[in-house]
Design a protein around this motif. Structure first.
Motif, mmCIF file in Angstrom:
data_model
loop_
_atom_site.group_PDB
_atom_site.id
_atom_site.type_symbol
_atom_site.label_atom_id
_atom_site.label_comp_id
_atom_site.label_asym_id
_atom_site.label_seq_id
_atom_site.Cartn_x
_atom_site.Cartn_y
_atom_site.Cartn_z
ATOM 1 N N UNK A 39 29.257 -4.931 -40.423
ATOM 2 C CA UNK A 39 28.904 -6.184 -40.607
ATOM 3 C C UNK A 39 30.099 -7.131 -40.893
ATOM 4 N N UNK A 40 29.488 -8.376 -41.576
ATOM 5 C CA UNK A 40 30.657 -9.307 -42.025
ATOM 6 C C UNK A 40 30.187 -9.743 -43.534
ATOM 7 N N UNK A 41 31.088 -9.922 -44.428
ATOM 8 C CA UNK A 41 30.796 -10.335 -45.644
ATOM 9 C C UNK A 41 31.178 -11.832 -45.527
ATOM 10 N N UNK A 42 30.022 -12.573 -45.246
ATOM 11 C CA UNK A 42 30.400 -13.905 -44.942
ATOM 12 C C UNK A 42 30.954 -14.829 -45.905
ATOM 13 N N UNK A 43 30.756 -14.589 -47.193
ATOM 14 C CA UNK A 43 31.205 -15.176 -48.318
ATOM 15 C C UNK A 43 32.516 -14.557 -48.860
ATOM 16 N N UNK A 44 33.180 -13.696 -48.352
ATOM 17 C CA UNK A 44 34.433 -12.828 -48.730
ATOM 18 C C UNK A 44 35.522 -13.667 -49.051
ATOM 19 N N UNK A 45 35.969 -14.960 -48.616
ATOM 20 C CA UNK A 45 37.089 -15.538 -49.207
ATOM 21 C C UNK A 45 36.682 -15.947 -50.619
ATOM 22 N N UNK A 46 35.597 -16.622 -50.713
ATOM 23 C CA UNK A 46 35.199 -17.075 -52.209
ATOM 24 C C UNK A 46 35.197 -15.909 -53.329
ATOM 25 N N UNK A 47 34.633 -14.748 -52.756
ATOM 26 C CA UNK A 47 34.510 -13.502 -53.394
ATOM 27 C C UNK A 47 35.897 -13.063 -53.841
ATOM 28 N N UNK A 48 36.671 -12.895 -52.899
ATOM 29 C CA UNK A 48 38.091 -12.254 -52.847
ATOM 30 C C UNK A 48 38.923 -13.240 -53.826
ATOM 31 N N UNK A 49 38.759 -14.719 -53.826
ATOM 32 C CA UNK A 49 39.440 -15.651 -54.542
ATOM 33 C C UNK A 49 39.227 -15.146 -56.234
ATOM 34 N N UNK A 50 37.832 -14.998 -56.281
ATOM 35 C CA UNK A 50 37.450 -14.815 -57.843
ATOM 36 C C UNK A 50 37.967 -13.429 -58.241
ATOM 37 N N UNK B 60 25.169 -10.259 -54.143
ATOM 38 C CA UNK B 60 26.113 -11.173 -54.311
ATOM 39 C C UNK B 60 26.868 -11.417 -52.693
ATOM 40 N N UNK B 61 26.577 -10.466 -51.778
ATOM 41 C CA UNK B 61 27.393 -10.605 -50.303
ATOM 42 C C UNK B 61 26.341 -11.156 -49.684
ATOM 43 N N UNK B 62 26.843 -12.234 -48.768
ATOM 44 C CA UNK B 62 26.369 -13.056 -47.746
ATOM 45 C C UNK B 62 26.464 -12.403 -46.428
ATOM 46 N N UNK B 63 25.540 -12.421 -45.322
ATOM 47 C CA UNK B 63 25.499 -11.943 -44.131
ATOM 48 C C UNK B 63 24.571 -10.716 -43.918
ATOM 49 N N UNK B 64 24.979 -9.974 -42.931
ATOM 50 C CA UNK B 64 24.074 -8.770 -42.376
ATOM 51 C C UNK B 64 24.999 -7.479 -42.487
ATOM 52 N N UNK B 65 24.580 -6.469 -43.157
ATOM 53 C CA UNK B 65 25.290 -5.441 -43.490
ATOM 54 C C UNK B 65 24.511 -3.925 -43.441
ATOM 55 N N UNK B 66 25.355 -3.120 -42.995
ATOM 56 C CA UNK B 66 25.067 -1.678 -43.160
ATOM 57 C C UNK B 66 26.215 -0.905 -44.077
ATOM 58 N N UNK C 35 24.821 9.585 -52.567
ATOM 59 C CA UNK C 35 25.586 8.593 -51.723
ATOM 60 C C UNK C 35 24.413 7.480 -51.931
ATOM 61 N N UNK C 36 25.066 6.232 -52.087
ATOM 62 C CA UNK C 36 24.164 4.896 -52.109
ATOM 63 C C UNK C 36 24.348 4.190 -50.679
ATOM 64 N N UNK C 37 23.294 3.722 -50.153
ATOM 65 C CA UNK C 37 23.704 3.021 -48.811
ATOM 66 C C UNK C 37 22.295 1.927 -48.725
ATOM 67 N N UNK C 38 22.697 1.054 -47.927
ATOM 68 C CA UNK C 38 21.971 -0.232 -47.919
ATOM 69 C C UNK C 38 21.907 -0.823 -46.521
ATOM 70 N N UNK C 39 20.767 -1.527 -46.216
ATOM 71 C CA UNK C 39 20.766 -2.506 -44.953
ATOM 72 C C UNK C 39 20.221 -3.732 -45.300
ATOM 73 N N UNK C 40 21.165 -4.665 -44.850
ATOM 74 C CA UNK C 40 20.826 -6.039 -45.221
ATOM 75 C C UNK C 40 21.062 -6.920 -44.013
ATOM 76 N N UNK C 41 19.980 -7.359 -43.806
ATOM 77 C CA UNK C 41 19.919 -8.264 -42.267
ATOM 78 C C UNK C 41 20.110 -7.137 -41.225
ATOM 79 N N UNK C 42 20.559 -7.782 -40.086
ATOM 80 C CA UNK C 42 20.501 -7.020 -38.955
ATOM 81 C C UNK C 42 21.978 -6.489 -38.474
ATOM 82 N N UNK C 43 22.546 -5.937 -39.254
ATOM 83 C CA UNK C 43 24.026 -5.430 -38.579
ATOM 84 C C UNK C 43 24.047 -4.133 -38.200
#
Ligand code: G6P
Length: 613
Positions: free
Chosen positions: A101-112, A153-159, A171-179
């Motif tokens: 998937x893509x962490x859509x707000x990663x730039x903001x999170x990375x800066x922090x 905290x992360x925006x976008x869709x993820x596995x 192991x911890x896993x998640x499905x967020x949105x349709x990635x």
């Protein structure tokens, strides 16, 4: 797209993960990696390139342990390289992540994170996830709680799958949105996580599909599925019927070749149990199509991507011709941005082999939001497109591994033909004689397709004649117009030859300018209601010095005289003719690509299942 495999149990995770990743190779990737927990430490091997490269790394410098997680990456943020390959390790060296998937707000999170003193070791968006988890762990949270906070905290869709050396029991896993999917495999004293079923099919057939907005804590003896807020859920366990052998190449050189040949069986299976030849009736129970719904449908939107969209274009002709319901085909990535006119009398019908294509799923969501009935025609059992639909038709083709779709193109043609008959029947717009005749024609399908397949050697000869071409134009009309698009798509996908599909009648409005002795023209000209029109297109192409390759019905001497090469197909009822005209074009693309020495099953830059927008 990205493949994920995770294992927890008494065995060494490394070979299980590597083997699982191998089964996902078809999804398309450009780098790969594996991480295991061993004696309170995490060990990682990863590199750019194919899995063979990773296997070499692991044999030069072995790692073993459990749990373990592996990943095949299809680059979105950051070039394919060792430093950008997953798994990504945090600064403590104790937490590791793989991600689809893509962490859509990663730039903001990375800066922090950087302002807090975190150093990034890759160009990926994924790395933010592992640093965020560690950030929360630093304030005293365990892996599960830290992961939960991160997921919010992360925006976008993820596995996502996370491991921690400090908590090697889970192991911890998640499905967020349709990635793409997250599938949990249930074993005996061991458990599995994967992005797709084939990765774990040799170990278990019992699976749980994570839905969007769910996470799971997987130990060797237990699986706890929760909402992202921590409420426990009672997920359904599914038994998967796919045979692991169905995903082997067997006697064929490539999966694509095997899958082309499997169409006879796949189409027979898609008819089985659905066609009542004695009464001339169609049964599609999973579609949940009631007479009330059939009668109030005013419009059908077919939405899909790639090959599936071309199947939908054939479906439009079939449904409009047989059921007289207006159909519009909208590409998945356009649907939600086109403000489609949808209400409760509209059906949104999605077609998808994987059932996980992000744009197609988003189109289904849009249809649902606007009050439509949402259907799908889907191959991957238990996939999102199957689960979220009000009704579905399962393609019954078995796993499709070759990136260039073949059997998942022809199956939905038959499915839509059946759907059209059922719809017309329930709307009362089909007289019995016509209905019986349309149903009876379905009996011909396996034989027609089998006979077309038997002409492979002739197609291969034509492929040798065309092996050095640089461009190719494909022309078709009526129900075979989408076959021109699909034939051109097959060629460009696997042979990297520039190819364009065009409605034949449009040739004179542009493409005719391109025709000369270096530009071959494939004319799809079977005996169908558009045959005469196609003859005049062939004449026009010949008059400009073009080399014509005609797809023609056996015995059509007129076409044979004009064309330079003929790809013969058996005579078929016109509504079923795309089933036979597409096969020589699949075979032509396949043979041209193999003659050119290309990797037909995993063409460059392409992914089997596109789980990002
Ligand atoms: C990718 C594949 C194509 C496929 C398309 C739609 O581009 O390479 O072969 O047609 O996705 O995939 P779907 O799984 O939704 O049918």
């Amino acid at each position: 797209m990205c493949g994920i495999v995770g294992y927890i149990g008494p065995r060494d995770a490394t070979p299980i993960v590597l083997n699982g990743l191998k089964r996902l190779e078809y999804r398309g990737y450009d780098s790969a990696g594996v991480a295991v927990v061993n004696d309170g430490k995490i060990e990682i091997r990863r590199d750019a390139g194919k899995l063979g490269r990773l296997a070499d790394l692991v044999s030069q410098s072995p790692i073993s342990g459990s749990p373990g997680v592996g990943h095949t990456r299809w680059a979105t943020h950051g070039a394919p390289s060792a430093r950008n390959a997953h798994p990504h390790l945090g600064a403590t060296g104790k937490v590791v992540v793989v991600h689809n998937g893509i962490v859509e707000n990663y730039l903001e999170l990375k800066d922090e994170l950087i302002s807090e003193g975190v150093t990034f070791n890759s160009d990926t968006d994924t790395e933010t996830i592992v640093h965020l988890v560690e950030h929360h762990q630093a304030s005293g949270l365990g892996l599960v709680e830290a992961a939960r906070k991160t997921f919010s905290q992360i925006k976008g869709a993820h596995g996502i799958v996370l491991l921690s050396a400090s908590e090697p029991d889970k192991m911890v896993c998640a499905r967020i949105g349709n990635a793409g999917g997250v599938v949990l495999g249930l074993g005996e004293g061991e458990n599995f996580i994967a992005s797709d079923i084939p990765a774990i099919l040799e170990h278990t057939r019992r699976v749980i599909f994570l839905e969007s907005g769910q996470m799971a804590i997987v130990t060797k003896d237990s699986i706890r599925v929760e909402t992202l807020r921590g409420e426990e859920l009672k997920p359904q366990t599914h038994a998967v019927a796919w045979d692991p052998v169905a995903a082997e190449k067997g006697e064929f050189r490539h999966f694509m070749q095997k899958e082309i040949h499997e169409q006879v069986r796949a189409l027979t299976d898609t008819l089985a149990g659905r066609v009542d030849f004695d009464h001339g009736k169609i049964r599609l129970p999973e579609l949940n199509l009631t007479p009330e719904l059939a009668q109030r449908i005013q419009k059908i939107y077919i939405t899909a991507c790639g090959t599936a969209a071309y199947a939908g274009m054939v479906g439009k002709t079939l449904i409009e011709a047989i059921a007289r319901v207006p159909v519009e085909v909208v590409i998945g990535s356009e649907f939600r941005y086109s403000d489609p006119i949808v209400d409760e009398n509209t059906v949104v019908l999605a077609i998808s082999q994987s059932g996980e294509t992000a744009d197609t799923l988003a189109a289904m969501e849009e249809g649902r939001k606007k009050g439509a009935t949402v259907w799908s025609i889907v191959n991957a059992i238990g996939s999102q497109a199957m689960r979220v639909a009000d009704g579905y038709i399962s393609m019954q083709t078995g796993p499709e591994i070759g990136v260039a779709s073949t059997k998942a193109f022809t199956a939905p043609l038959v499915d839509q033909y059946m759907l059209a008959i059922l719809l017309a029947d329930l709307r009362g717009t089909l007289d019995e004689k016509t209905r019986r005749a349309l149903v009876a024609d379905l009996r011909l399908v396996p034989d027609l397709v089998g006979r077309t397949m038997n002409r492979e050697a002739e197609v291969e000869k034509v492929a040798y004649a065309l092996k050095d071409i640089r461009d190719c134009l494909y022309l078709g009309r009526g129900i075979n117009m989408p076959i021109a698009y699909e034939g051109a798509l097959k060629l460009k996908e696997i042979s990297y030859i520039h190819a364009e599909g065009y409605p034949a009648g449009e040739m004179k409005h542009g493409p005719i300018a391109l025709i000369d002795e270096t530009m071959p023209v494939v004319c799809i000209a079977p005996q169908d209601p558009w045959h005469e029109k196609m003859i005049s297109q062939i004449q026009q192409a010949k008059a400009r010095g073009g080399t014509v390759i005609a797809v023609a019905t056996e015995g059509d001497e007129l076409v044979a005289e004009m064309a330079d090469h003929v790809l013969w197909v058996p005579a078929a009822p016109w509504r079923l003719s795309p089933l036979v005209t597409v096969i020589p074009l699949q075979l032509l693309a396949y043979h041209i690509a193999t003659i050119r020495g290309l990797d037909v099953d995993q063409p460059r830059n392409l992914a089997k299942s596109v789980t990002v927008e």
